[in-house]
Design an enzyme around this catalytic site. Structure first.
Site, PDB file in Angstrom:
ATOM      1  N   ARG A  26       0.821  -1.231   0.000  1.00 31.24           N
ATOM      2  CA  ARG A  26       0.000   0.000   0.000  1.00 31.24           C
ATOM      3  C   ARG A  26       0.845   1.266   0.000  1.00 31.24           C
ATOM      4  O   ARG A  26       0.455   2.280   0.587  1.00 31.24           O
ATOM      5  CB  ARG A  26      -0.952   0.037   1.202  1.00 31.24           C
ATOM      6  CG  ARG A  26      -2.068  -0.966   1.161  1.00 31.24           C
ATOM      7  CD  ARG A  26      -3.250  -0.405   0.367  1.00 31.24           C
ATOM      8  NE  ARG A  26      -4.289  -1.398   0.270  1.00 31.24           N
ATOM      9  CZ  ARG A  26      -5.467  -1.315   0.907  1.00 31.24           C
ATOM     10  NH1 ARG A  26      -5.736  -0.299   1.655  1.00 31.24           N
ATOM     11  NH2 ARG A  26      -6.346  -2.272   0.761  1.00 31.24           N
ATOM     12  N   ARG A  30      -3.055   6.815   1.082  1.00 32.87           N
ATOM     13  CA  ARG A  30      -3.481   8.010   1.831  1.00 32.87           C
ATOM     14  C   ARG A  30      -2.470   8.589   2.800  1.00 32.87           C
ATOM     15  O   ARG A  30      -2.646   9.705   3.259  1.00 32.87           O
ATOM     16  CB  ARG A  30      -4.782   7.703   2.568  1.00 32.87           C
ATOM     17  CG  ARG A  30      -5.962   7.635   1.637  1.00 32.87           C
ATOM     18  CD  ARG A  30      -7.110   6.916   2.271  1.00 32.87           C
ATOM     19  NE  ARG A  30      -6.728   5.539   2.544  1.00 32.87           N
ATOM     20  CZ  ARG A  30      -7.516   4.642   3.107  1.00 32.87           C
ATOM     21  NH1 ARG A  30      -8.712   4.978   3.496  1.00 32.87           N
ATOM     22  NH2 ARG A  30      -7.097   3.413   3.295  1.00 32.87           N
ATOM     23  N   ARG A  39      -6.762  12.910  -4.411  1.00 33.72           N
ATOM     24  CA  ARG A  39      -7.982  12.247  -3.946  1.00 33.72           C
ATOM     25  C   ARG A  39      -9.081  13.263  -3.592  1.00 33.72           C
ATOM     26  O   ARG A  39     -10.268  12.927  -3.629  1.00 33.72           O
ATOM     27  CB  ARG A  39      -7.583  11.404  -2.731  1.00 33.72           C
ATOM     28  CG  ARG A  39      -8.572  10.462  -2.190  1.00 33.72           C
ATOM     29  CD  ARG A  39      -8.951   9.349  -3.103  1.00 33.72           C
ATOM     30  NE  ARG A  39      -9.857   8.516  -2.333  1.00 33.72           N
ATOM     31  CZ  ARG A  39     -11.099   8.878  -2.056  1.00 33.72           C
ATOM     32  NH1 ARG A  39     -11.602  10.000  -2.521  1.00 33.72           N
ATOM     33  NH2 ARG A  39     -11.862   8.092  -1.301  1.00 33.72           N
ATOM     34  N   ASP A  75      -7.018  -2.247  -7.524  1.00 35.73           N
ATOM     35  CA  ASP A  75      -7.561  -2.897  -6.334  1.00 35.73           C
ATOM     36  C   ASP A  75      -7.905  -4.342  -6.643  1.00 35.73           C
ATOM     37  O   ASP A  75      -8.205  -4.672  -7.790  1.00 35.73           O
ATOM     38  CB  ASP A  75      -8.810  -2.160  -5.826  1.00 35.73           C
ATOM     39  CG  ASP A  75      -9.095  -2.521  -4.382  1.00 35.73           C
ATOM     40  OD1 ASP A  75      -8.544  -1.863  -3.487  1.00 35.73           O
ATOM     41  OD2 ASP A  75      -9.824  -3.511  -4.141  1.00 35.73           O
ATOM     42  N   TYR A 152     -14.949 -11.955  -0.213  1.00 33.04           N
ATOM     43  CA  TYR A 152     -15.516 -10.621  -0.454  1.00 33.04           C
ATOM     44  C   TYR A 152     -16.790 -10.687  -1.281  1.00 33.04           C
ATOM     45  O   TYR A 152     -17.745  -9.959  -1.048  1.00 33.04           O
ATOM     46  CB  TYR A 152     -14.507  -9.739  -1.203  1.00 33.04           C
ATOM     47  CG  TYR A 152     -13.734  -8.840  -0.280  1.00 33.04           C
ATOM     48  CD1 TYR A 152     -12.395  -9.071  -0.003  1.00 33.04           C
ATOM     49  CD2 TYR A 152     -14.356  -7.758   0.344  1.00 33.04           C
ATOM     50  CE1 TYR A 152     -11.690  -8.260   0.867  1.00 33.04           C
ATOM     51  CE2 TYR A 152     -13.657  -6.945   1.210  1.00 33.04           C
ATOM     52  CZ  TYR A 152     -12.332  -7.198   1.466  1.00 33.04           C
ATOM     53  OH  TYR A 152     -11.644  -6.393   2.326  1.00 33.04           O
TER      54      TYR A 152
HETATM   55  O1  CP3 Z   1      -0.019   0.701  -3.155  1.00 36.74           O
HETATM   56  C1  CP3 Z   1      -0.510  -0.440  -3.348  1.00 36.74           C
HETATM   57  O2  CP3 Z   1      -0.318  -1.395  -2.589  1.00 36.74           O
HETATM   58  C2  CP3 Z   1      -1.255  -0.692  -4.633  1.00 36.74           C
HETATM   59  C3  CP3 Z   1      -2.651  -0.564  -4.618  1.00 36.74           C
HETATM   60  C4  CP3 Z   1      -3.558  -1.452  -3.778  1.00 36.74           C
HETATM   61  C5  CP3 Z   1      -4.748  -0.955  -3.192  1.00 36.74           C
HETATM   62  N1  CP3 Z   1      -5.421  -2.001  -2.653  1.00 36.74           N
HETATM   63  C6  CP3 Z   1      -5.174   0.451  -3.230  1.00 36.74           C
HETATM   64  C7  CP3 Z   1      -6.242   0.930  -2.338  1.00 36.74           C
HETATM   65  C8  CP3 Z   1      -3.498  -2.823  -3.494  1.00 36.74           C
HETATM   66  C9  CP3 Z   1      -2.405  -3.836  -3.815  1.00 36.74           C
HETATM   67  C10 CP3 Z   1      -4.696  -3.160  -2.793  1.00 36.74           C
HETATM   68  C11 CP3 Z   1      -5.025  -4.547  -2.360  1.00 36.74           C
HETATM   69  C12 CP3 Z   1      -6.237  -4.770  -1.596  1.00 36.74           C
HETATM   70  N2  CP3 Z   1      -7.459  -4.131  -1.726  1.00 36.74           N
HETATM   71  C13 CP3 Z   1      -6.377  -5.780  -0.621  1.00 36.74           C
HETATM   72  C14 CP3 Z   1      -5.314  -6.791  -0.252  1.00 36.74           C
HETATM   73  C15 CP3 Z   1      -4.245  -6.218   0.580  1.00 36.74           C
HETATM   74  C16 CP3 Z   1      -4.588  -6.096   2.009  1.00 36.74           C
HETATM   75  O3  CP3 Z   1      -4.648  -4.956   2.492  1.00 36.74           O
HETATM   76  O4  CP3 Z   1      -4.706  -7.133   2.652  1.00 36.74           O
HETATM   77  C17 CP3 Z   1      -7.671  -5.691  -0.100  1.00 36.74           C
HETATM   78  C18 CP3 Z   1      -8.253  -6.547   0.994  1.00 36.74           C
HETATM   79  C19 CP3 Z   1      -8.356  -4.652  -0.827  1.00 36.74           C
HETATM   80  C20 CP3 Z   1      -9.780  -4.228  -0.682  1.00 36.74           C
HETATM   81  C21 CP3 Z   1      -9.902  -2.829  -0.250  1.00 36.74           C
HETATM   82  N3  CP3 Z   1      -9.581  -1.725  -1.013  1.00 36.74           N
HETATM   83  C22 CP3 Z   1     -10.383  -2.380   0.995  1.00 36.74           C
HETATM   84  C23 CP3 Z   1     -10.839  -3.257   2.125  1.00 36.74           C
HETATM   85  C24 CP3 Z   1     -10.349  -0.982   0.954  1.00 36.74           C
HETATM   86  C25 CP3 Z   1     -10.878  -0.041   2.004  1.00 36.74           C
HETATM   87  C26 CP3 Z   1     -10.070  -0.042   3.193  1.00 36.74           C
HETATM   88  C27 CP3 Z   1      -9.082   1.048   3.143  1.00 36.74           C
HETATM   89  O5  CP3 Z   1      -7.875   0.791   3.354  1.00 36.74           O
HETATM   90  O6  CP3 Z   1      -9.550   2.181   2.925  1.00 36.74           O
HETATM   91  C28 CP3 Z   1      -9.800  -0.592  -0.294  1.00 36.74           C
HETATM   92  C29 CP3 Z   1      -9.541   0.799  -0.736  1.00 36.74           C
HETATM   93  C30 CP3 Z   1      -8.177   1.108  -1.237  1.00 36.74           C
HETATM   94  N4  CP3 Z   1      -7.416   0.295  -2.035  1.00 36.74           N
HETATM   95  C31 CP3 Z   1      -7.479   2.328  -1.011  1.00 36.74           C
HETATM   96  C32 CP3 Z   1      -6.262   2.220  -1.705  1.00 36.74           C
HETATM   97  C33 CP3 Z   1      -5.189   3.262  -1.821  1.00 36.74           C
HETATM   98  C34 CP3 Z   1      -8.002   3.533  -0.239  1.00 36.74           C
HETATM   99  C35 CP3 Z   1      -8.869   4.302  -1.151  1.00 36.74           C
HETATM  100  C36 CP3 Z   1      -9.067   5.725  -0.763  1.00 36.74           C
HETATM  101  O7  CP3 Z   1      -8.292   6.584  -1.217  1.00 36.74           O
HETATM  102  O8  CP3 Z   1     -10.044   6.002  -0.070  1.00 36.74           O
END
Ligand code: CP3
Length: 354
Positions: A26, A30, A39, A75, A152
């Site tokens: 990640r 943010r 964003r 994502d 999911y």
């Molecule tokens: O920088 C990176 O790692 C690349 C991008 C990336 C994102 N999500 C961006 C993201 C990657 C590799 C993921 C994987 C992901 N997404 C997983 C597996 C990794 C883990 O954390 O175990 C999962 C479970 C998700 C599903 C997901 N996406 C959730 C549950 C959420 C909301 C929770 C949160 O952290 O806000 C997201 C949103 C998300 N994916 C954001 C980002 C940068 C936040 C979005 C925002 O700007 O509001």
């Protein structure tokens, strides 16, 4: 392959290297002010689906820090969306997939014909990133693993006790397996597309591996992870399996074709090293919460991890899960600089500490 000289690929291949490579799960997100600024103008889905914006965000952490890999900004939930579920990221409650999968006929009506077409924006993003990214920095592609995506898709949203996914799995295991099989096929196609577009490493996220009891991981998760790694093997792009859930889960992956195991922060890295380092390279596994701590404690934890490997190649430094959005930037900077300097010392001196 052009990136054989990158630190990340050297560590994956256990070739000699000058220091330990580091990237952060990640890393584009943010905690970065430049991400928050974009964003404010665009919602998350727009950022992901506009190749120029997704490229910009992928490159943000690379410009700011000395990171050794970029990871595609996207994502894991785009596969469920491409298969026909509606995906919404609500500002407060996280992602929602609707309608959730609740029956065998829901599985049968998933639209598997148009995956690559629906995910064309990912393909375009990868091509632009590869064009803009320095050749020495490899680009990591990724997908959710079949079990994690199935959970999911059935829950429809984040969950505390996984009531829906577990009732589906334990009431209708055969149907659950059919969903896993379908997802496996789609994930292979999706990752092959990413590789053709230009990613040089792929990571599978088995984020919900930890909700499976150890003896059922071999039934519901590992066979599918192994199938994906086997299918990708001929393409020559290394696979990282990031699995939450601990040692027993990792033992199930021992005969996989993956080159790297990604270790979560609740699993003992010393034990993992004893058992799996002979065969795999290892990635991880600093507790992300350490970044809320003092610099002294952060250094101590980095040293704990690096000292397990000393001057051996085959370790990729990372957090044991994604970086939280509210960690102070100066701690992230400190983490990366400290990993660079300490690991350089270990590698320069051929240094062995007891
Ligand atoms: O920088 C990176 O790692 C690349 C991008 C990336 C994102 N999500 C961006 C993201 C990657 C590799 C993921 C994987 C992901 N997404 C997983 C597996 C990794 C883990 O954390 O175990 C999962 C479970 C998700 C599903 C997901 N996406 C959730 C549950 C959420 C909301 C929770 C949160 O952290 O806000 C997201 C949103 C998300 N994916 C954001 C980002 C940068 C936040 C979005 C925002 O700007 O509001």
């Amino acid at each position: 392959m052009k990136n054989n000289k990158s630190l990340l690929l050297k560590a994956i291949n256990k070739s000699p290297l000058e220091r330990t490579p580091i990237w952060i799960m990640r890393q584009a997100g943010r905690y970065l002010p430049e991400y928050r600024a974009l964003r404010r103008k665009y919602d998350f889905l727009t950022l992901c689906k506009t190749p120029e914006l997704a490229t910009e965000i992928t490159l943000q952490p690379i410009r700011r820090f000395g990171l050794d890999a970029a990871i595609l900004f996207a994502d894991i939930l785009f596969i469920p969306e491409a298969l026909g579920q509606e995906l919404i990221f609500s500002e407060r409650g996280g992602p929602v997939l609707s309608p959730p999968i609740r029956s065998f006929s829901d599985i049968q009506s998933l639209k598997t014909e148009a995956l690559s077409e629906n995910l064309l924006f990912v393909n375009q993003t990868i091509q632009i990133i590869r064009h803009e990214l320095n050749d020495h920095i490899p680009l990591i592609g990724f997908s959710g693993a079949p079990f994690t995506l199935a959970v999911y898709m059935i829950e429809g949203q984040s969950s505390r006790n996984f009531h829906q996914a577990k009732s589906f799995m334990y009431e209708a295991p055969n149907h659950f397996h059919q969903l896993l099989q379908k997802l496996t096929k789609e994930i292979i196609e999706y990752l092959k597309m990413q590789i053709t577009a230009g990613v040089e490493v792929v990571q599978l996220f088995e984020t919900w591996g930890n909700i499976l009891p150890p003896h059922l991981f071999g039934e519901f998760s590992s066979p599918y992870l192994k199938k994906i790694a086997t299918e990708l093997k001929p393409l020559g792009v290394p696979v990282i399996l990031y699995v939450r859930g601990g040692m027993t889960h990792l033992f199930e992956l021992q005969d996989s074709q993956a080159q790297v195991l990604g270790i979560d922060w609740q699993t003992d890295l010393a034990q993992v090293k004893d058992n799996f380092f002979p065969k795999f390279s290892l990635q991880g596994n600093l507790d992300p919460g350490v970044l809320y701590g003092s610099k002294e404690f952060i250094s101590r934890e980095i040293r704990h991890i690096l000292s397990l490997f000393q001057n051996e190649s085959g370790h990729i430094f990372n957090l044991g899960h994604g970086i939280p959005p509210d960690v102070p930037l100066d701690k992230v900077e400190f983490l990366i600089e400290t990993v660079h300097s300490l690991s350089t010392k270990y590698h320069q001196k051929g240094h062995h500490e007891q």
